[in-house]
Design a protein around this motif. Structure first.
Motif, PDB file in Angstrom:
ATOM      1  N   LEU A   5       0.805  -1.220   0.000  1.00  0.00           N
ATOM      2  CA  LEU A   5       0.000   0.000   0.000  1.00  0.00           C
ATOM      3  C   LEU A   5       0.839   1.272   0.000  1.00  0.00           C
ATOM      4  O   LEU A   5       0.294   2.367   0.055  1.00  0.00           O
ATOM      5  CB  LEU A   5      -0.931  -0.007   1.221  1.00  0.00           C
ATOM      6  N   GLN A   6       2.168   1.106  -0.069  1.00  0.00           N
ATOM      7  CA  GLN A   6       3.050   2.262   0.027  1.00  0.00           C
ATOM      8  C   GLN A   6       3.421   2.788  -1.359  1.00  0.00           C
ATOM      9  O   GLN A   6       3.272   2.107  -2.373  1.00  0.00           O
ATOM     10  CB  GLN A   6       4.322   1.893   0.795  1.00  0.00           C
ATOM     11  N   ASN A   7       3.927   3.988  -1.376  1.00  0.00           N
ATOM     12  CA  ASN A   7       4.523   4.557  -2.588  1.00  0.00           C
ATOM     13  C   ASN A   7       5.957   4.059  -2.652  1.00  0.00           C
ATOM     14  O   ASN A   7       6.810   4.496  -1.883  1.00  0.00           O
ATOM     15  CB  ASN A   7       4.480   6.089  -2.523  1.00  0.00           C
ATOM     16  N   TRP A   8       6.227   3.133  -3.547  1.00  0.00           N
ATOM     17  CA  TRP A   8       7.518   2.459  -3.560  1.00  0.00           C
ATOM     18  C   TRP A   8       8.634   3.400  -4.015  1.00  0.00           C
ATOM     19  O   TRP A   8       8.555   4.030  -5.077  1.00  0.00           O
ATOM     20  CB  TRP A   8       7.471   1.241  -4.482  1.00  0.00           C
ATOM     21  N   THR A   9       9.682   3.469  -3.204  1.00  0.00           N
ATOM     22  CA  THR A   9      10.845   4.291  -3.529  1.00  0.00           C
ATOM     23  C   THR A   9      12.005   3.418  -3.990  1.00  0.00           C
ATOM     24  O   THR A   9      13.161   3.844  -3.975  1.00  0.00           O
ATOM     25  CB  THR A   9      11.260   5.119  -2.308  1.00  0.00           C
ATOM     26  N   THR A  10      11.715   2.210  -4.386  1.00  0.00           N
ATOM     27  CA  THR A  10      12.712   1.270  -4.887  1.00  0.00           C
ATOM     28  C   THR A  10      13.217   1.710  -6.259  1.00  0.00           C
ATOM     29  O   THR A  10      12.595   2.569  -6.906  1.00  0.00           O
ATOM     30  CB  THR A  10      12.084  -0.124  -4.993  1.00  0.00           C
ATOM     31  N   PRO A  11      14.328   1.159  -6.716  1.00  0.00           N
ATOM     32  CA  PRO A  11      14.800   1.491  -8.072  1.00  0.00           C
ATOM     33  C   PRO A  11      13.705   1.241  -9.111  1.00  0.00           C
ATOM     34  O   PRO A  11      13.113   0.153  -9.160  1.00  0.00           O
ATOM     35  CB  PRO A  11      15.983   0.538  -8.269  1.00  0.00           C
ATOM     36  N   PHE A  12      13.400   2.268  -9.884  1.00  0.00           N
ATOM     37  CA  PHE A  12      12.396   2.215 -10.952  1.00  0.00           C
ATOM     38  C   PHE A  12      10.990   1.897 -10.428  1.00  0.00           C
ATOM     39  O   PHE A  12      10.114   1.500 -11.191  1.00  0.00           O
ATOM     40  CB  PHE A  12      12.791   1.192 -12.034  1.00  0.00           C
ATOM     41  N   GLY A  13      10.777   2.069  -9.133  1.00  0.00           N
ATOM     42  CA  GLY A  13       9.468   1.802  -8.558  1.00  0.00           C
ATOM     43  C   GLY A  13       9.060   0.349  -8.621  1.00  0.00           C
ATOM     44  O   GLY A  13       7.864   0.037  -8.666  1.00  0.00           O
ATOM     45  N   LEU A  14      10.062  -0.552  -8.578  1.00  0.00           N
ATOM     46  CA  LEU A  14       9.762  -1.989  -8.623  1.00  0.00           C
ATOM     47  C   LEU A  14       9.149  -2.451  -7.308  1.00  0.00           C
ATOM     48  O   LEU A  14       9.417  -1.878  -6.239  1.00  0.00           O
ATOM     49  CB  LEU A  14      11.036  -2.785  -8.899  1.00  0.00           C
ATOM     50  N   ALA A  15       8.350  -3.487  -7.375  1.00  0.00           N
ATOM     51  CA  ALA A  15       7.760  -4.046  -6.160  1.00  0.00           C
ATOM     52  C   ALA A  15       8.856  -4.528  -5.217  1.00  0.00           C
ATOM     53  O   ALA A  15       9.768  -5.242  -5.633  1.00  0.00           O
ATOM     54  CB  ALA A  15       6.836  -5.209  -6.521  1.00  0.00           C
ATOM     55  N   PRO A  16       8.795  -4.167  -3.945  1.00  0.00           N
ATOM     56  CA  PRO A  16       9.799  -4.627  -2.978  1.00  0.00           C
ATOM     57  C   PRO A  16       9.464  -6.046  -2.499  1.00  0.00           C
ATOM     58  O   PRO A  16       8.991  -6.251  -1.374  1.00  0.00           O
ATOM     59  CB  PRO A  16       9.679  -3.601  -1.849  1.00  0.00           C
ATOM     60  N   PHE A  17       9.696  -7.011  -3.363  1.00  0.00           N
ATOM     61  CA  PHE A  17       9.270  -8.381  -3.073  1.00  0.00           C
ATOM     62  C   PHE A  17       9.833  -8.912  -1.760  1.00  0.00           C
ATOM     63  O   PHE A  17       9.188  -9.729  -1.085  1.00  0.00           O
ATOM     64  CB  PHE A  17       9.696  -9.309  -4.224  1.00  0.00           C
ATOM     65  N   ASP A  18      11.020  -8.455  -1.372  1.00  0.00           N
ATOM     66  CA  ASP A  18      11.633  -8.950  -0.132  1.00  0.00           C
ATOM     67  C   ASP A  18      10.944  -8.400   1.103  1.00  0.00           C
ATOM     68  O   ASP A  18      11.240  -8.845   2.226  1.00  0.00           O
ATOM     69  CB  ASP A  18      13.120  -8.618  -0.105  1.00  0.00           C
ATOM     70  N   GLN A  19      10.044  -7.441   0.933  1.00  0.00           N
ATOM     71  CA  GLN A  19       9.333  -6.872   2.083  1.00  0.00           C
ATOM     72  C   GLN A  19       7.834  -7.174   2.048  1.00  0.00           C
ATOM     73  O   GLN A  19       7.068  -6.600   2.810  1.00  0.00           O
ATOM     74  CB  GLN A  19       9.542  -5.352   2.104  1.00  0.00           C
ATOM     75  N   ILE A  20       7.424  -8.069   1.164  1.00  0.00           N
ATOM     76  CA  ILE A  20       6.006  -8.411   1.014  1.00  0.00           C
ATOM     77  C   ILE A  20       5.808  -9.865   1.405  1.00  0.00           C
ATOM     78  O   ILE A  20       6.566 -10.744   0.976  1.00  0.00           O
ATOM     79  CB  ILE A  20       5.543  -8.185  -0.445  1.00  0.00           C
ATOM     80  N   THR A  21       4.794 -10.138   2.225  1.00  0.00           N
ATOM     81  CA  THR A  21       4.473 -11.499   2.618  1.00  0.00           C
ATOM     82  C   THR A  21       3.050 -11.834   2.175  1.00  0.00           C
ATOM     83  O   THR A  21       2.253 -10.939   1.856  1.00  0.00           O
ATOM     84  CB  THR A  21       4.576 -11.693   4.137  1.00  0.00           C
ATOM     85  N   ASP A  22       2.728 -13.113   2.176  1.00  0.00           N
ATOM     86  CA  ASP A  22       1.384 -13.531   1.775  1.00  0.00           C
ATOM     87  C   ASP A  22       0.315 -12.942   2.692  1.00  0.00           C
ATOM     88  O   ASP A  22      -0.827 -12.725   2.270  1.00  0.00           O
ATOM     89  CB  ASP A  22       1.286 -15.061   1.784  1.00  0.00           C
ATOM     90  N   LYS A  23       0.669 -12.668   3.932  1.00  0.00           N
ATOM     91  CA  LYS A  23      -0.301 -12.099   4.868  1.00  0.00           C
ATOM     92  C   LYS A  23      -0.680 -10.659   4.517  1.00  0.00           C
ATOM     93  O   LYS A  23      -1.680 -10.137   5.004  1.00  0.00           O
ATOM     94  CB  LYS A  23       0.254 -12.152   6.289  1.00  0.00           C
TER      95      LYS A  23
END
Length: 670
Positions: A5-23
């Protein structure tokens, strides 16, 4: 903090998969749905008179949080499924269906869209804006926005049920594919080439079987059927492959298919159409079932004649081996491979080391560089699986896209190959560059080696990726592959042709052990055998397309397998060939509406791709810069911003006939 639900500040606005869980998915979905509902309500309840800006562009501006959540979820649900993700998908399907049904049945919203549509001639819209308005209005009408009362309620029920059925169909198929494997003892490995044995051992390690295994991954079962000299093992493996989705019990898809067809028929009837095929094809290039059947039958008869002639040759080879009786479906690939080796002196086992996965990826990138000036730089970013890799795509130093490749088969991945955009290109309401994923199911190895067909699949999916990456439109709803279904396969199938360009193979088809380039003699054999067994390939495809069309033209049937047999008998299906996708595993048609009544579209697009590549040849070669620019300007960059017929004519100057396709498939003399 829920990162979905955040505004991703990752490179190129990629999904931060390492910070997302199934929950995170369920609460994120609820939050995104609530936000989308509020955005829709603000548009529908706007007291100002409806105009293009406050209604149509407003609709283009909303739903981005929902897109963000679903982009991540459906990526991992399809390519790295778990029991928890499968349960979430079952839960989400009716929720999402109900959500979008509520939007399409929002009377205040539809009244505003319709008001803009009625005033369109006085609005001085750009060509793209006029197209977006037409598509938006048409989408509402075709979704049932004009329905009222009981009909409106029933349409919602149908959509919800279809969403549930599509999810169940997909998960049942994945369950059958994941659960079956056949152990191979050391004696069973005799006669198999090293690359098949290596793939079987790798699959056995994944299954923790303690021995090599054959699974129902196409990249493993197909070469096993090609090379296994044991007819009993081939039969066992083929029958398991053919039985997917039809094994009885909880994962059987036959009743799901029947109910899906009945609901589609009812849905079309509510909207005033005689059958679902009429409804579905209205928005495609083909327009009518009659046009589809006409195309398919023009190719079916020469393909069937070639397949029957080939069957006679293969039967004679089988009898010469001391095997009496008729050629069976589990015999065809084995004897076709022996025939190919004899007639073209082409040994798949000797050929495969020249098709290293990494070199074929380089080849696909190199062609894009020469044609469109794209450059690819590896990225070190968190992705959803260790097998994935990513590249930044640039042109003249400017960022164009992020491309993600997920190439290896695994039990958590559904079968097949596909391209999707986690984020599509757009310039409104803000500029956004695409994030594009290719997902394949190649057998692992060290190094990973592809068959020639696997390499074609890689080029095919990358052609879809180019359609997404080179998109240059204003509105996301017409971006990239948002085109008619029978046009969407044109860029992908056209890109396959560059794999066959001699200089491409000469540079990138290098031996896995020696690094030597493919010898010219072998290269000539590869290209000379390009149309080998094309009767078989064409028959298995067209039969599937004709069954799909028949399912959606007439009255729905409770016995889908009887209907399938009826259609195949009526067209004279060769006995030793089966449909590429039998009904219980026909995910293109039954996992959702995407290719329903539309499986023909691969061939419709192939008519164009054969003709389009001829344009390059006529212009002076596969890398002619003027032709490449015309392709980008008129097709790859335009998405669905103009009508597909108009786009193709702008590129080629005319619409094509089937002649180039038949010649390209070797079904007529050149």
């Amino acid at each position: 903090m829920n990162m979905l639900l955040q505004n991703w500040t990752t490179p190129f606005g990629l999904a931060p998969f390492d910070q997302i869980t199934d929950k995170d998915f369920a609460p994120a979905l609820q939050e995104a749905l609530s936000a989308h509902n509020a955005e829709i309500a603000a548009i529908a309840d706007n007291p100002a008179p409806a105009d293009f800006s406050n209604t149509i562009e407003a609709l283009e501006s909303v739903g981005h949080l929902l897109d963000q959540v679903l982009g991540v979820f459906f990526t991992v649900a399809g390519a790295d499924s778990t029991p928890e993700r499968e349960a979430l998908q079952r839960d989400f399907s009716p929720i999402l269906s109900a959500h979008f049904s509520e939007i399409s049945s929002n009377k205040a919203l539809f009244e505003r869209v319709d008001a803009v549509w009625q005033a369109r001639d006085a609005l001085a819209l750009s060509e793209e804006q006029a197209r977006v308005l037409m598509l938006t209005h048409r989408g509402f009408v075709r979704s049932g926005s004009a329905l009222t009362g009981a009909q409106e309620d029933r349409m919602k029920e149908i959509k919800n049920r279809l969403a549930v059925l599509g999810t169940e169909f997909t998960q049942n198929l994945l369950s059958d594919e994941r659960s079956w494997f056949m152990k191979l003892g050391e004696n069973d490995l005799q006669g198999l080439p090293e690359f098949v044995i290596d793939a079987a051992r790798a699959a056995g390690e994944e299954k923790e079987a303690g021995s090599p295994v054959v699974t129902l991954s196409r990249s493993l079962i197909t070469p096993f059927l090609q090379f296994c000299p044991r007819r009993d093992l081939r039969e066992q493996a083929f029958k398991a492959w053919e039985a997917r989705g039809a094994n009885g019990g909880e994962t059987d898809n036959r009743a799901i298919a029947a109910e899906t067809l009945a609901l589609r028929k009812e849905r079309a009837a509510l909207l005033g159409y005689d059958c679902f095929a009429d409804y579905k094809l209205e928005t495609e290039m083909a327009k009518t079932p009659e046009a589809v059947r006409d195309l398919l039958m023009q190719v079916w008869e020469p393909a069937k004649a070639q397949a029957n002639a080939d069957a006679d040759v293969l039967t004679a080879m089988m009898h010469a081996d001391g095997v009496n009786g008729d050629l069976a479906p589990w015999d065809w690939r084995y004897y076709a491979e022996k025939r190919r080796a004899a007639e073209h002196d082409l040994d798949e086992a000797a050929l495969k080391p020249y098709f290293q996965l990494d070199r074929m990826i380089e080849a696909s990138f190199s062609c894009a560089t020469r044609l469109f000036g794209l450059e690819f730089k590896p990225l070190d970013v968190p992705l959803y699986h260790a097998d994935c890799r990513a590249w930044e795509v640039t042109r003249k130093g400017e960022h164009v896209a992020v491309f993600i490749g997920d190439y290896f088969a695994r039990g958590s991945k559904r079968s097949g190959a596909w391209c999707s955009a986690m984020r599509a290109q757009a310039k409104f309401p803000k500029v956004q560059a695409p994030v594009v994923i290719n997902v394949c199911n190649f057998a692992k190895g060290d190094p990973a080696l592809l068959s020639y067909d696997d390499a074609r699949t890689l080029f095919h999916e990358f052609g879809h990726a180019l359609h997404q990456m080179l998109s240059d439109v204003t509105y996301e709803s017409v971006s990239g592959t948002s085109v008619a279904r029978d046009f969407v396969e044109l860029p992908s199938q056209l890109y396959e042709h560059w794999l066959d360009v001699p200089e491409v193979l000469g540079e990138f088809a290098t031996h896995a052990k020696t690094g030597a380039a493919m010898p010219k003699e072998l290269l000539d054999k590869v290209l000379g055998a390009a149309t080998f067994d094309m009767g078989f390939q064409t028959v298995e495809y067209i039969s599937s397309a004709l069954v799909d069309l028949a399912f959606h033209e007439g009255e729905p049937t409770q016995d889908v397998m009887a209907k399938q047999r009826e259609v195949l008998e009526s067209i004279g299906m060769p006995a030793a060939i089966t449909m590429r996708h039998a009904t219980p595993q026909f995910a293109h048609v039954f996992s959702g509406d995407g290719y329903s009544s539309g499986y023909y579209s691969y061939m419709w697009s192939e008519v164009m791709d054969a003709d389009a590549f001829e344009a390059f040849e006529e212009a002076g070669g596969a890398f002619d810069p003027d032709c490449a620019k015309a392709l980008e300007d008129n097709i790859l960059s335009t998405g669905g911003s103009r009508d597909a017929v108009e786009l193709y004519v702008a590129f080629r100057g005319r619409l094509p006939g089937v002649e180039a396709l038949l010649k390209g498939r070797g079904l007529v003399s050149a």
